[in-house]
Design an enzyme around this catalytic site. Structure first.
Site, short mmCIF file in Angstrom:
data_model
loop_
_atom_site.label_atom_id
_atom_site.label_comp_id
_atom_site.label_asym_id
_atom_site.label_seq_id
_atom_site.Cartn_x
_atom_site.Cartn_y
_atom_site.Cartn_z
N GLY A 38 0.79 -1.23 0.00
CA GLY A 38 0.00 0.00 0.00
C GLY A 38 0.81 1.27 0.00
N CYS A 51 -28.13 -8.87 -15.43
CA CYS A 51 -27.56 -8.54 -16.74
C CYS A 51 -28.57 -8.90 -17.83
CB CYS A 51 -26.26 -9.31 -16.96
SG CYS A 51 -25.62 -9.19 -18.65
N CYS A 72 -26.78 -12.01 -19.92
CA CYS A 72 -26.49 -13.33 -19.35
C CYS A 72 -27.26 -13.60 -18.08
CB CYS A 72 -24.99 -13.45 -19.07
SG CYS A 72 -24.45 -12.52 -17.60
N CYS A 129 -23.38 -6.79 -18.11
CA CYS A 129 -22.14 -6.95 -17.36
C CYS A 129 -21.06 -6.05 -17.94
CB CYS A 129 -21.61 -8.38 -17.46
SG CYS A 129 -22.60 -9.60 -16.63
N CYS A 132 -19.36 -12.11 -18.95
CA CYS A 132 -20.70 -12.20 -19.56
C CYS A 132 -20.71 -13.24 -20.69
CB CYS A 132 -21.07 -10.83 -20.09
SG CYS A 132 -22.83 -10.63 -20.43
#
Lengths: 231, 258, 281
Positions: free
Chosen positions: C29, C238, C241, C263, C269
């Protein structure tokens, strides 16, 4: 029992703004005070009575000598004590009712009086209750209790001052003209309060121009004579 | 450093070029006491405050701080992170100009809550409650918790700064002319507030002021400075009613009485 | 490609970047400065991500590049082709086939593995940049772990709006020590970073910073105990899908208010549709 003993106490002022002129006021003064007695300082105006009182309180710095105070069972020299000790002595042992009330803005009369109790740990409500009782005894009516004393008359301010001085139950009290601005009725109340305090063992040093009041409260007089001014 | 003092400066000197801002200054601060440092402009009082709080380094001498565990620390030998942590927790600093200390783009509540959040407070509700409580204590209407400081008056800003500083219950607060620039009535209110809070929370305060009346009202002890030196120190009422040093006598005699 | 080193960058530069990456991995980080090179595309187009990818890529790697989740946008296509030509590596659009995935602003929906590396393109690596304009001061704040400022920002959001208003680039605390900008991925993707088995590398070319999250590292989105972080997505399935667990793009289909939610992750997807098709047969 001796509760206060000023030994060889001297006090003078050096005025640097006036070319360093030195004004001696007190010289090798000896004053003893016993529990339960009231000593009245006598002497002409400007002789140094208030100077003596302020010196005893630590408000003026002694030029020489000792100021022994019975604090927490021991004799302590206030003239040589550090500030924190002086504050502790004033809090617990040595009370002072000055001639004029120093007004703190915005603080209600009842809080001015109860402050010392609150500082010692008493609950605010209880402390205010006791303060109110004392104010009423000194004929300050309920409706004034919540007001800051700035707008009070001289007499009313003095009574607030007195209430503040007496409420703490200090074993030693210094009273500077306690009845100066008061009418006869209130003078009587003060005399009663002093007698009650003495009965409790409180030792008192008082400055009192009113001879009648002085006779009513004092057990003996202590003469403060003016010194010849040194060149 | 005697047992029990919270902060001590020993023979502290600081010069800016040829200007000797501080000369061999010594002082002590005890827990729960209010110490006023008075003097005119140029006396070195603000420099002293900044030095003692770690913002400036002395040329000579040292400043010692006693932490809650009783351990002594040389303020200027402390590593930067430790000093910063100290400033955020145990110490507080009330600036003369509250805008320098406050975040003007953050709400009053955010300003008060910041020190709590910086210390790891993670409960929004508690932080907000603490902020409301403190706004009340400094006599700001708690309904203004979500207002921005730029809508506040000078007196309110100063009170907000005080709330923001005291929220973490510091043991020691430095104050630089806290009532400077405020109207007289506003000053009175602020002084009364400071007096009450300091007594109630048992905070030690080192307070710089040019106004002797402020010192008389708030301080237990007083330090008088002139030309970078301490010329007199002692019990406030004693120093002001029975000044020994020539300069103190001058200072006291110059005060206008209402 | 003649005249270019493998992966475009010279070996010295790659070495410098790898050293920065090692430091970054050692301090999860924390932002490590690096000597960002001039790349054949302007700042703001992924130069940081490209330099990191170039430094970790080997001849046996398979590379996937996505932009907002899609493999087929102009930028994703250009960058993928860039590496195909300068490194000759195999490329793919399938998440599970890739060993290195370079991404702009999304984390793939499919869970990543230990043998994969995710490279993020980062515009602004400094999470405190909008709250504290001074870089010297933010450096100090990171060094002292003094993040009250960011917590105050969250407080302000809740006070004003009732909830945190940050919807992308939502700040996270990495390994309990450093406050990090996850790059402008949607807040919805933040939980994926926590304990991810893959190595996550972050490159900011214009700002010249690299940082990293080693595998299986603690990554927590900043919040309050009584206002916990929530990964939000559009409350739809979605349209292609039927997935209800993926991040959706809103597509305007006509000028009469018609819209479709699909998606954002095109590979996810497509795979779901292929699976569904196979299952239907």
């Amino acid at each position: 029992m001796i509760v206060l003993h000023a030994k060889n106490l001297s006090k003078g002022f050096t005025l640097h703004l006036q070319g360093g002129v030195h004004i001696p006021v007190l010289s090798e003064l000896d004053l003893q005070l016993r529990a339960g007695e009231c000593v009245a300082l006598s002497g002409p105006s400007g002789a140094g009575k208030t100077t003596l009182m302020r010196s005893l309180y630590g408000n003026y710095r002694a030029s020489g000598g000792r100021i022994l105070v019975r604090h927490r069972g021991e004799m302590l020299d206030l003239a040589a004590a550090d500030p924190r000790t002086i504050l502790a002595v004033r809090d617990e042992t040595l009370g002072y009712v000055s001639q004029f009330l120093r007004v703190v803005p915005r603080v209600a009369a009842v809080d001015v009086v109860s402050e010392v109790l609150v500082r010692r740990g008493t609950g605010v409500e209880e402390a205010r209750h006791r303060a109110a009782g004392l104010l009423q005894r000194l004929n300050i009516p309920q409706r004034l209790h919540g007001l800051p004393p700035a707008t009070f008359s001289g007499g009313e301010q003095q009574r607030v001052n007195l209430a503040r001085g007496f409420i703490g139950g200090h074993p030693i009290l210094l009273l500077d003209e306690p009845t100066a601005s008061l009418d006869a009725a209130n003078q009587t109340v003060v005399v009663e309060m002093v007698r009650e305090a003495k009965a409790r063992g409180t030792a008192i040093v008082a400055i009192c121009h009113d001879v009648e009041v002085r006779n009513a409260i004092a057990d003996r007089l202590f003469e403060v004579s003016p010194l010849q001014e040194a060149a | 450093m005697s047992q029990g003092t919270l902060l001590s400066a020993r023979r502290v000197s600081l010069a800016f070029g040829t200007i000797h801002a501080l000369r061999e200054v010594e002082l002590d601060l005890w827990p729960g006491e209010v110490l006023a440092i008075v003097g005119e402009s140029g006396s070195g009082k603000t420099t002293l405050l900044n030095l003692v709080s770690g913002r400036l380094r002395p040329d000579a001498g040292a400043v010692w701080y006693r932490d809650p565990d009783g351990a002594l620390h040389d303020v200027h030998a402390m590593p930067d992170p430790a000093l910063r942590r100290l400033h955020r927790s145990d110490w507080g600093f009330v600036d003369q100009n509250p805008r320098e200390n406050l975040r003007m783009g953050v709400t009053a509540g955010g300003n008060v809550g910041e020190r709590l959040m910086a210390q790891g407070a993670r409960h929004y509700g508690s932080i907000r409650e603490a902020a409301i409580d403190w706004l009340e204590q400094v006599e700001i209407d708690p309904d203004r918790i979500d207002d921005f400081p730029r809508t506040f008056s000078g007196g309110m800003l100063q009170r907000l700064q005080i709330a923001r500083t005291l929220v973490t219950h510091p043991r020691l607060v430095f104050m630089d002319e806290p009532t400077g620039g405020l109207d007289v009535s506003v000053q009175a209110r602020l002084l009364d507030l400071i007096r009450t809070l300091v007594a109630r929370l048992d905070i030690a305060v080192m307070l710089v002021t040019h106004d002797v009346a402020v010192a008389r009202l708030l301080a237990h002890r007083i330090v008088v400075m002139q030309g970078g030196r301490v010329v007199e120190t002692g019990l406030t009422d004693q120093v002001l009613d029975d000044p020994q040093h020539a300069y103190t006598q001058l200072l006291v005699s110059s005060v206008l009485h209402a | 490609m003649k005249g270019y080193n493998f992966g475009y960058l010279d070996e010295q530069t790659k070495r410098m970047i790898r050293r920065a990456i090692l430091k970054a991995v050692a301090i999860p980080g924390h932002q490590i400065p690096f000597g960002s090179r001039e790349m054949p595309l302007p700042y703001g187009w992924g130069t940081g991500g490209i330099q990191v990818t170039a430094s970790v890529l080997g001849p046996d790697d398979t590379l996937k590049v996505i932009d907002q989740g899609a493999d087929d946008t102009t930028n994703a296509v250009s960058i993928r082709r860039f590496f195909a030509r300068t490194a000759g590596v195999r490329t793919t659009t399938h998440t599970e086939e890739a060993s290195v995935i370079q991404t702009r602003h999304r984390i793939p929906e499919r869970k990543l593995r230990e043998d994969q590396i995710l490279v993020y393109q980062v515009p602004q690596p400094e999470p405190l940049s909008r709250l504290e304009p001074s870089r010297a001061e933010t450096k100090r704040l990171h060094a002292l772990a003094d993040y009250g400022l960011m917590q105050v920002k969250l407080y302000e959001d809740i006070a004003r709006l009732g909830q945190v208003s940050i919807s992308y680039d939502y700040p996270v605390m990495v390994n309990g020590r450093y406050l990090m900008s996850p790059s402008p991925i949607p807040a919805f993707d933040n939980p994926k970073m926590h304990g991810m088995p893959a190595l996550q590398l972050f490159g900011a070319g214009r700002e010249k910073r690299i940082y990293a999250i080693p595998p299986y590292t603690d990554v927590r989105s900043l919040d309050f105990d009584d206002h916990p972080f929530r990964a939000t997505r559009a409350p739809h399935a979605c349209g292609l899908c039927g997935a209800t667990d993926s991040y959706l793009d809103e597509v305007v289909t006509d000028d009469r208010g018609g819209r479709l939610f699909v998606c954002s992750d095109t590979d996810y997807c497509a795979s779901r549709r292929d699976t569904a098709q196979v299952a239907a047969q």
